[in-house]
Structures are given as structure tokens and as C-alpha cells.
Scaffold this motif. Structure first.
Motif, PDB file in Angstrom:
ATOM      1  N   GLY A 188       0.787  -1.229   0.000  1.00  0.00           N
ATOM      2  CA  GLY A 188       0.000   0.000   0.000  1.00  0.00           C
ATOM      3  C   GLY A 188       0.813   1.270   0.000  1.00  0.00           C
ATOM      4  O   GLY A 188       0.257   2.380  -0.046  1.00  0.00           O
ATOM      5  N   MET A 189       2.151   1.150   0.065  1.00  0.00           N
ATOM      6  CA  MET A 189       2.994   2.350   0.084  1.00  0.00           C
ATOM      7  C   MET A 189       3.198   2.861  -1.336  1.00  0.00           C
ATOM      8  O   MET A 189       3.510   2.088  -2.248  1.00  0.00           O
ATOM      9  CB  MET A 189       4.346   2.029   0.720  1.00  0.00           C
ATOM     10  N   PRO A 190       3.025   4.155  -1.579  1.00  0.00           N
ATOM     11  CA  PRO A 190       3.249   4.706  -2.925  1.00  0.00           C
ATOM     12  C   PRO A 190       4.690   4.465  -3.363  1.00  0.00           C
ATOM     13  O   PRO A 190       5.603   4.328  -2.544  1.00  0.00           O
ATOM     14  CB  PRO A 190       2.958   6.197  -2.751  1.00  0.00           C
ATOM     15  N   PHE A 191       4.890   4.436  -4.676  1.00  0.00           N
ATOM     16  CA  PHE A 191       6.197   4.145  -5.242  1.00  0.00           C
ATOM     17  C   PHE A 191       6.646   5.311  -6.110  1.00  0.00           C
ATOM     18  O   PHE A 191       5.879   5.845  -6.918  1.00  0.00           O
ATOM     19  CB  PHE A 191       6.097   2.867  -6.090  1.00  0.00           C
ATOM     20  N   VAL A 192       7.882   5.725  -5.922  1.00  0.00           N
ATOM     21  CA  VAL A 192       8.492   6.785  -6.729  1.00  0.00           C
ATOM     22  C   VAL A 192       9.410   6.115  -7.737  1.00  0.00           C
ATOM     23  O   VAL A 192      10.264   5.305  -7.362  1.00  0.00           O
ATOM     24  CB  VAL A 192       9.295   7.775  -5.860  1.00  0.00           C
ATOM     25  N   LEU A 193       9.247   6.453  -8.995  1.00  0.00           N
ATOM     26  CA  LEU A 193       9.969   5.720 -10.032  1.00  0.00           C
ATOM     27  C   LEU A 193      10.605   6.668 -11.034  1.00  0.00           C
ATOM     28  O   LEU A 193      10.083   7.751 -11.320  1.00  0.00           O
ATOM     29  CB  LEU A 193       9.005   4.775 -10.753  1.00  0.00           C
ATOM     30  N   PHE A 194      11.733   6.226 -11.570  1.00  0.00           N
ATOM     31  CA  PHE A 194      12.395   6.953 -12.654  1.00  0.00           C
ATOM     32  C   PHE A 194      11.480   6.928 -13.881  1.00  0.00           C
ATOM     33  O   PHE A 194      10.909   5.905 -14.223  1.00  0.00           O
ATOM     34  CB  PHE A 194      13.736   6.277 -12.972  1.00  0.00           C
ATOM     35  N   SER A 195      11.309   8.054 -14.530  1.00  0.00           N
ATOM     36  CA  SER A 195      10.336   8.217 -15.606  1.00  0.00           C
ATOM     37  C   SER A 195      10.508   7.216 -16.746  1.00  0.00           C
ATOM     38  O   SER A 195      11.614   6.996 -17.231  1.00  0.00           O
ATOM     39  CB  SER A 195      10.432   9.636 -16.174  1.00  0.00           C
ATOM     40  N   ARG A 196       9.397   6.623 -17.185  1.00  0.00           N
ATOM     41  CA  ARG A 196       9.416   5.719 -18.328  1.00  0.00           C
ATOM     42  C   ARG A 196       9.885   6.460 -19.581  1.00  0.00           C
ATOM     43  O   ARG A 196      10.603   5.913 -20.408  1.00  0.00           O
ATOM     44  CB  ARG A 196       8.020   5.137 -18.567  1.00  0.00           C
ATOM     45  N   GLY A 197       9.477   7.733 -19.729  1.00  0.00           N
ATOM     46  CA  GLY A 197       9.866   8.509 -20.907  1.00  0.00           C
ATOM     47  C   GLY A 197      11.350   8.794 -20.961  1.00  0.00           C
ATOM     48  O   GLY A 197      11.938   8.832 -22.037  1.00  0.00           O
ATOM     49  N   ALA A 198      11.969   8.998 -19.791  1.00  0.00           N
ATOM     50  CA  ALA A 198      13.402   9.295 -19.755  1.00  0.00           C
ATOM     51  C   ALA A 198      14.238   8.059 -20.029  1.00  0.00           C
ATOM     52  O   ALA A 198      15.296   8.139 -20.654  1.00  0.00           O
ATOM     53  CB  ALA A 198      13.781   9.898 -18.399  1.00  0.00           C
ATOM     54  N   SER A 199      13.781   6.899 -19.557  1.00  0.00           N
ATOM     55  CA  SER A 199      14.520   5.656 -19.779  1.00  0.00           C
ATOM     56  C   SER A 199      13.567   4.473 -19.676  1.00  0.00           C
ATOM     57  O   SER A 199      13.375   3.913 -18.588  1.00  0.00           O
ATOM     58  CB  SER A 199      15.659   5.511 -18.760  1.00  0.00           C
ATOM     59  N   PRO A 200      12.934   4.076 -20.793  1.00  0.00           N
ATOM     60  CA  PRO A 200      11.988   2.951 -20.766  1.00  0.00           C
ATOM     61  C   PRO A 200      12.602   1.665 -20.215  1.00  0.00           C
ATOM     62  O   PRO A 200      11.954   0.929 -19.471  1.00  0.00           O
ATOM     63  CB  PRO A 200      11.594   2.796 -22.238  1.00  0.00           C
ATOM     64  N   ASP A 201      13.857   1.383 -20.582  1.00  0.00           N
ATOM     65  CA  ASP A 201      14.514   0.170 -20.107  1.00  0.00           C
ATOM     66  C   ASP A 201      14.633   0.159 -18.585  1.00  0.00           C
ATOM     67  O   ASP A 201      14.391  -0.866 -17.932  1.00  0.00           O
ATOM     68  CB  ASP A 201      15.907   0.040 -20.728  1.00  0.00           C
ATOM     69  N   TYR A 202      15.045   1.283 -18.016  1.00  0.00           N
ATOM     70  CA  TYR A 202      15.204   1.372 -16.573  1.00  0.00           C
ATOM     71  C   TYR A 202      13.859   1.176 -15.873  1.00  0.00           C
ATOM     72  O   TYR A 202      13.746   0.494 -14.858  1.00  0.00           O
ATOM     73  CB  TYR A 202      15.799   2.724 -16.184  1.00  0.00           C
ATOM     74  N   TYR A 203      12.838   1.794 -16.414  1.00  0.00           N
ATOM     75  CA  TYR A 203      11.501   1.685 -15.837  1.00  0.00           C
ATOM     76  C   TYR A 203      11.071   0.217 -15.766  1.00  0.00           C
ATOM     77  O   TYR A 203      10.655  -0.275 -14.719  1.00  0.00           O
ATOM     78  CB  TYR A 203      10.522   2.499 -16.681  1.00  0.00           C
ATOM     79  N   GLU A 204      11.199  -0.481 -16.892  1.00  0.00           N
ATOM     80  CA  GLU A 204      10.787  -1.881 -16.945  1.00  0.00           C
ATOM     81  C   GLU A 204      11.648  -2.753 -16.033  1.00  0.00           C
ATOM     82  O   GLU A 204      11.173  -3.703 -15.408  1.00  0.00           O
ATOM     83  CB  GLU A 204      10.848  -2.397 -18.385  1.00  0.00           C
ATOM     84  N   ARG A 205      12.913  -2.426 -15.934  1.00  0.00           N
ATOM     85  CA  ARG A 205      13.823  -3.210 -15.093  1.00  0.00           C
ATOM     86  C   ARG A 205      13.418  -3.113 -13.624  1.00  0.00           C
ATOM     87  O   ARG A 205      13.400  -4.126 -12.902  1.00  0.00           O
ATOM     88  CB  ARG A 205      15.257  -2.695 -15.287  1.00  0.00           C
ATOM     89  N   VAL A 206      13.080  -1.900 -13.186  1.00  0.00           N
ATOM     90  CA  VAL A 206      12.691  -1.709 -11.785  1.00  0.00           C
ATOM     91  C   VAL A 206      11.363  -2.402 -11.491  1.00  0.00           C
ATOM     92  O   VAL A 206      11.203  -3.046 -10.449  1.00  0.00           O
ATOM     93  CB  VAL A 206      12.611  -0.205 -11.454  1.00  0.00           C
ATOM     94  N   ILE A 207      10.395  -2.286 -12.410  1.00  0.00           N
ATOM     95  CA  ILE A 207       9.101  -2.943 -12.211  1.00  0.00           C
ATOM     96  C   ILE A 207       9.277  -4.470 -12.137  1.00  0.00           C
ATOM     97  O   ILE A 207       8.666  -5.148 -11.304  1.00  0.00           O
ATOM     98  CB  ILE A 207       8.128  -2.572 -13.345  1.00  0.00           C
TER      99      ILE A 207
END
Length: 289
Positions: A188-207
Motif C-alpha cells: 500500500g505504500m506509494p512508489f516513486v519511479l524513474f520516468s518511463r519517458g526518460a529511460s523505458p529500459d530502466y523503468y521496466e527493469r525496476v518494475i
């Protein structure tokens, strides 16, 4: 025709007002008027139409403006090159980087290179991975540091660093008081994430990493810089998975916790164009300091 004529003309073409142009040039209005008349006389054409309603460029003036800007730009480049040579600079290298590189040894390695090669001028530009790859293909930069291995075939690349992710939590969060990481404590804790637009690969890797830990994060905030991610966590706006290098960011009010061993890591690739880089640069960047 002299260079000052071109400078005066370009400023007047921008302002379309003799008083404002003279103020911008830090001269009085009469010398500006005289210089514009001299320029028009040397060209044999009218560059401006003057009337009670104001000043505007003639068609000849519009055409001349483009050429004048090109000439002044070339003069500026030539002047800079002359000064650089006089100062001992014989070449330059333009480097793009993502902000987290400041905590991954880049400043130290570049400083070492500059000590060994003081004649090379290093120019740094902070832009995201996608922008760097585009800039490399367009020849706007010579070398970059990106968070993806999806790199065009005409570019060269090498792994610069591979490091684990760590969990970043606000100071005082209940999960900080226990050993290890329990998905239940983060539920239930919100998640802060590196923008998908800035780096799609990084976004998917973290998810994907979150899923492997049994954590189904509620993504609430996406930002374009890792320091912004940590800053939002500090404000209690969520948790985040960040590269281990961010531990050295100096941000207070947050706690970093190691994750269980996972195959998904934070990788940084060094990418460069198919052109000759300054001697010793790659070696300095790829050697640990």
C-alpha cells in the motif's frame, strides 16, 4: 563593411527599434543610425523600412540577416578556436551524462584524464539516455553514459558499471526497524519511479525487480532524475528502488536497505561515435579510481 556593421544590423533586426537597439549595444542612437546607413550604402540596398509607425526589415534585409548571423557565428567559432590554441587546447570532447554518474566515479576519472591530457577540452552536458543516443547519432556529442543496451549498430559501447539496486525509504519508516525486506511492510505504500519517458529500459527493469521481490508497487510519482526520486522519498511521498551509487548522494532523511540477491541490476553503458576520441580517454573512464 566591418564586423561592427553586422553586429549593429543584427541587433536592430532583432529589436526593430533604434532606441532599444542602441541601448542593447551600449551606444547612443546617432552612431547606430550612421553605421546602418554605411552598411546599406556599401551593399547598395535598403535593409530597413523606416516610417512613423516604426522600423521593419525589407525583403533584402530578411535575406541579409540570415547571412549576417552565419558570418558572426563563424567569427565567434574562429575566435574561440584561436583562444583555445593560444591556451594550449588542441582538441575537445563533448560528453553527455545522466545525473547519477556524479556518484559513479565519473568526476574522478575525468579529473585524472585532464591531469594526463590538459590540452583536451572536456565539455559536459546532462541529458537523459534517450536524448544522449539521439545526440550521438546526430553528432552533437562524442561520448555518453546511458542506462540501456539497446544501442544502434553504428555506435560503439562498453559496460561502464553494473551495480545492485537498493531500497530507499523515508527515515523512520517501520520497515527500517526489521531485518531484511518484507513485502507486507511495503504493501500500500506509494512508489516513486524513474520516468518511463526518460529511460523505458530502466523503468521496466525496476518494475520487474519489484515483481521478483513479491512487491506490487503503487506507482504514484515519476520523475526524470535519480536525485529527484530520493528527494521525494525523503519527503515521505513513497519508497523507491535506486542504484546503490545513490547511497553516496549525501541526501539526508532517507535510509537505504540492501535487497536479496537478484539478477536484475543497474547497468550503465559508455557509448561513443565512430570517430577518433582523445588518446587515453576510454582507458581512464573504464579503469576504477
Amino acid at each position: 563593411m566591418e564586423l561592427r556593421h553586422l553586429r549593429y544590423f543584427v541587433v536592430l533586426a532583432d529589436e526593430l527599434h533604434f532606441g532599444r537597439a542602441a541601448k542593447r549595444l551600449n551606444i547612443s542612437q546617432p552612431p547606430l543610425t550612421v553605421n546602418i546607413k554605411q552598411l546599406e550604402a556599401s551593399l547598395g540596398v535598403m535593409l530597413f523600412e523606416r516610417s512613423s509607425r516604426g522600423v521593419k526589415l525589407t525583403p533584402a534585409g530578411e535575406a541579409f540577416r540570415k547571412s549576417a548571423l552565419q558570418v558572426l557565428a563563424q567569427v565567434s567559432v574562429a575566435s574561440s578556436q584561436a583562444r583555445e590554441v593560444a591556451a594550449g587546447v588542441t582538441s575537445r570532447v563533448r560528453i553527455g551524462f545522466v545525473g547519477s554518474m556524479l556518484f559513479r566515479g565519473l568526476p574522478e576519472r575525468l579529473a585524472r584524464f585532464q591531469r594526463l591530457s590538459p590540452q583536451v577540452q572536456v565539455e559536459l552536458t546532462e541529458i537523459n539516455s534517450a536524448q544522449q543516443l539521439d545526440a550521438l547519432l546526430k553528432g552533437a556529442i562524442d561520448l555518453g553514459f546511458v542506462h540501456t543496451d539497446r544501442i544502434a549498430g553504428e555506435l560503439h559501447h562498453a559496460l561502464y558499471m553494473s551495480e545492485p539496486f537498493v531500497l530507499c525509504l523515508p527515515e523512520g519508516h517501520k520497515a527500517n526497524a526489521v531485518e531484511g525486506i518484507s513485502p507486507d511492510l511495503l504493501k500500500g505504500m506509494p512508489f516513486v519511479l524513474f520516468s518511463r519517458g526518460a529511460s523505458p529500459d530502466y523503468y521496466e527493469r525496476v518494475i520487474t525487480l519489484c515483481a521478483s521481490l513479491g512487491w506490487n508497487p503503487l506507482v504514484r510519482h515519476e520523475v526524470r532524475h535519480w536525485l529527484s526520486v530520493v528527494a521525494l522519498v525523503r519527503q515521505g511521498m513513497g519508497a523507491a528502488l535506486v542504484p546503490r551509487a545513490l547511497i553516496d548522494s549525501g541526501v539526508t532523511g532517507v535510509v537505504f536497505k540492501a535487497l536479496p540477491d537478484a539478477p536484475i541490476r543497474s547497468d550503465v553503458y559508455m557509448v561513443w561515435r565512430d570517430k577518433e576520441l582523445p588518446e587515453g580517454l576510454l582507458e581512464c573512464l573504464l579503469v576504477q579510481v
